[in-house]
Design a protein around this motif. Structure first.
Motif, PDB file in Angstrom:
ATOM      1  N   ASP A   1       4.358  -1.505  16.811  1.00 40.59           N
ATOM      2  CA  ASP A   1       5.878  -0.071  16.599  1.00 40.59           C
ATOM      3  C   ASP A   1       5.902   1.011  16.714  1.00 40.59           C
ATOM      4  O   ASP A   1       5.089   1.423  16.132  1.00 40.59           O
ATOM      5  CB  ASP A   1       6.225  -0.879  14.862  1.00 40.59           C
ATOM      6  CG  ASP A   1       7.789  -0.431  14.655  1.00 40.59           C
ATOM      7  OD1 ASP A   1       8.385   0.084  15.810  1.00 40.59           O
ATOM      8  OD2 ASP A   1       7.764  -0.239  13.699  1.00 40.59           O
ATOM      9  N   LEU A   2       5.920   1.299  18.507  1.00 42.72           N
ATOM     10  CA  LEU A   2       5.797   2.291  19.290  1.00 42.72           C
ATOM     11  C   LEU A   2       6.327   3.209  18.667  1.00 42.72           C
ATOM     12  O   LEU A   2       6.818   4.683  18.246  1.00 42.72           O
ATOM     13  CB  LEU A   2       5.102   2.190  20.365  1.00 42.72           C
ATOM     14  CG  LEU A   2       4.255   1.722  21.060  1.00 42.72           C
ATOM     15  CD1 LEU A   2       3.982   1.131  22.269  1.00 42.72           C
ATOM     16  CD2 LEU A   2       3.165   2.248  19.983  1.00 42.72           C
ATOM     17  N   PHE A   3       8.722   2.582  18.660  1.00 46.19           N
ATOM     18  CA  PHE A   3       9.815   3.444  18.321  1.00 46.19           C
ATOM     19  C   PHE A   3       9.688   3.799  16.887  1.00 46.19           C
ATOM     20  O   PHE A   3      11.485   4.230  16.444  1.00 46.19           O
ATOM     21  CB  PHE A   3      10.185   3.253  19.797  1.00 46.19           C
ATOM     22  CG  PHE A   3       9.962   3.126  21.199  1.00 46.19           C
ATOM     23  CD1 PHE A   3      10.107   4.448  21.836  1.00 46.19           C
ATOM     24  CD2 PHE A   3       9.660   2.197  21.299  1.00 46.19           C
ATOM     25  CE1 PHE A   3       9.549   4.566  22.604  1.00 46.19           C
ATOM     26  CE2 PHE A   3       8.215   2.685  23.079  1.00 46.19           C
ATOM     27  CZ  PHE A   3       8.741   3.018  23.517  1.00 46.19           C
ATOM     28  N   GLY A   4       9.211   2.859  15.830  1.00 46.59           N
ATOM     29  CA  GLY A   4      10.023   2.938  15.020  1.00 46.59           C
ATOM     30  C   GLY A   4      11.105   1.740  14.616  1.00 46.59           C
ATOM     31  O   GLY A   4      12.084   2.803  13.526  1.00 46.59           O
ATOM     32  N   ASP A   5      11.300   1.150  15.656  1.00 50.45           N
ATOM     33  CA  ASP A   5      12.371   0.454  15.002  1.00 50.45           C
ATOM     34  C   ASP A   5      11.514  -0.793  14.332  1.00 50.45           C
ATOM     35  O   ASP A   5      13.418  -1.950  14.427  1.00 50.45           O
ATOM     36  CB  ASP A   5      13.189   0.160  16.473  1.00 50.45           C
ATOM     37  CG  ASP A   5      12.465  -0.294  17.412  1.00 50.45           C
ATOM     38  OD1 ASP A   5      11.813  -0.652  17.624  1.00 50.45           O
ATOM     39  OD2 ASP A   5      12.874  -0.535  18.247  1.00 50.45           O
TER      40      ASP A   5
END
Length: 452
Positions: A174-178
């Motif tokens: 989850d690289l973008f915190g979504d």
């Protein structure tokens, strides 16, 4: 570069180095033939593929395993008993065990001539599948079994504008915190590190984090060295592979996609480089560390290569200066392209396995001071290969890890388990002509996904 051009390059290298006992596989990387020495550590069982190992207590392989292995290959045809140095279709082998036997299923893709990696991936809102990274051409595909056959969806296909178009490595997080699993991907030879995210239309969008012409990125790792809860992407840019050895500069760089695409150098390797890193918590303090397998500095070519400075395994913490990595181990070898970590002896502490090019497999353990020199012992000197793909997994889910290794020079896929503190080896897959395939990666997958 076309398959024909790769084959021509490989043929030139093979002819030029045959007298020195060298072999090559694309892109100008050399693979010397090792001269293994007797192994003082591993108990060798060496039984045939499909035959259970001899009675050995906890070393026995269960008749049925809930998990299998994915092995990514480049393959070469064999004619008149000789390996032809022109790569064929990209090859994936799926190894599962049931009924007391190991079974092998093959998936091929003639749109590429190598799979550099295969791994389980579940796209946001979709069903899980096997993700493959292809090269020549560069394609990221997701394979699912439909009506008994594997079919692929292309998630990303690219031409980077250099001599080579290669998807080389990837990791998912989850690289973008979504809350959605995105991919961080490394490529050759324009130094592209990219993210791949599912979009609202059911497709995928690629975003380049960096592009550096004439640069190879071999490895991606994801971790959180500073402990702030935000995933960090680590990559290994280096100058193109050089048959002559000597100076070849490289570094390890970090990106934090959630906070933008700024690149930070975290390991400056000077006139040396690394093609393998590992990020995670080995010492058990609850914080991730970065481990870098720095390749040897050599002089000379062919049979006259001499090691000036051997392989070093360097450790970096969150605040370690880029030029300040601590050397925790030295291996008298030229290359080390796999580091894998797990608890092999069941003592509740993690160990690291370094799979070196010709000197074998090495078990590394941190001491009281993890920034000091680690203990190092040989697992198996009769195991070797250019990549020497290795992987630690608990396929039988008994709470104790096993080590799986592609010993390409010996043409075997091997399983190691630790009994009374010593590794016991068994062969789970064997090929007739060892050098007809090069193994680039091993990962695990549940039989519920990969089984027939």
């Amino acid at each position: 570069m076309s398959k024909r051009n790769i084959g021509a390059l490989v043929a030139v290298i093979v002819v030029g180095l045959a007298g020195a006992g060298l072999w090559a596989c694309g892109g100008g990387e050399e693979t010397p033939t090792p001269s293994p020495t007797p192994n003082p550590t591993a108990t060798q069982e060496g039984h045939a593929e499909g035959t259970p190992p001899p009675s050995g207590g906890s070393a026995d392989v269960p008749d049925d395993l809930p998990n299998g292995l994915l092995l990514a290959y480049s393959q070469f045809p064999v004619r008149d008993g000789r390996v032809v140095p022109e790569p064929g279709a990209a090859r994936l082998e799926i190894l599962t065990r049931s009924g007391g036997e190991w079974h092998v299923e093959v998936v091929e893709d003639d749109t590429s001539n190598v799979f550099h990696k295969a791994m389980v991936y579940t796209p946001p809102g979709g069903e899980p599948g096997i993700l493959t990274l292809g090269a020549q051409g560069a394609r990221v595909k997701l394979w699912r079994r439909q009506n008994g056959r594997w079919t692929a969806q292309t998630l990303w296909e690219a031409s980077f504008g250099g001599r080579f178009d290669r998807m080389r490595d990837a990791e998912a997080a989850d690289l973008f915190g979504d809350g959605r699993a995105a991919l961080a991907i490394a490529t050759h030879d324009q130094g592209v590190v990219a993210t791949l995210r599912a979009n609202a239309n059911g497709g995928f969008d690629a975003t380049e984090l960096v592009r550096t012409p004439n640069m190879f990125i071999h490895e991606i790792e994801i971790g959180d060295l500073n402990g702030d809860g935000t995933p960090e992407v680590y990559a290994t840019p280096s100058e193109p592979n050089d048959l002559d050895g000597g100076d070849q500069s490289g570094s390890v760089v970090r990106f934090v996609p959630r906070n933008g695409n700024q690149q930070t150098v975290v390991a400056d390797l000077g006139n040396r480089h690394a093609k393998e890193i590992w990020v995670g918590d080995v010492d058990g303090d609850g914080r991730d560390e970065l481990y870098v397998a720095v390749e040897a500095h050599t002089t000379g070519t062919g049979a006259n290569v001499e090691i000036d400075a051997p392989v070093e395994i360097r450790r970096y913490e969150a605040n370690t200066p880029a030029t300040g990595g601590v050397v925790i181990a030295r291996i008298q070898d030229r290359l080390c392209r796999f580091l894998t970590v797990g608890d092999l002896d069941g003592d509740g502490h993690r160990e690291m396995v370094a799979a070196a090019f010709s000197s074998g497999l090495w078990l590394l353990r941190p001491g009281r001071d993890p920034n000091g020199e680690w203990s190092m012992e040989s697992i198996d000197r009769e195991s070797s290969g250019f990549e020497h793909a290795s992987y630690i997994a608990d396929l039988d889910e008994d709470g104790r890890d096993e080590l799986y290794v592609a010993a390409d020079e010996q043409g075997e896929v091997r399983r190691y388990v630790w009994v009374n503190g010593r590794p016991r080896r068994s062969v789970i897959h064997r090929r007739d002509v060892p050098r007809s395939q090069m193994t680039w990666n091993i990962t695990d997958a549940p039989v519920s996904l990969i089984g027939r």
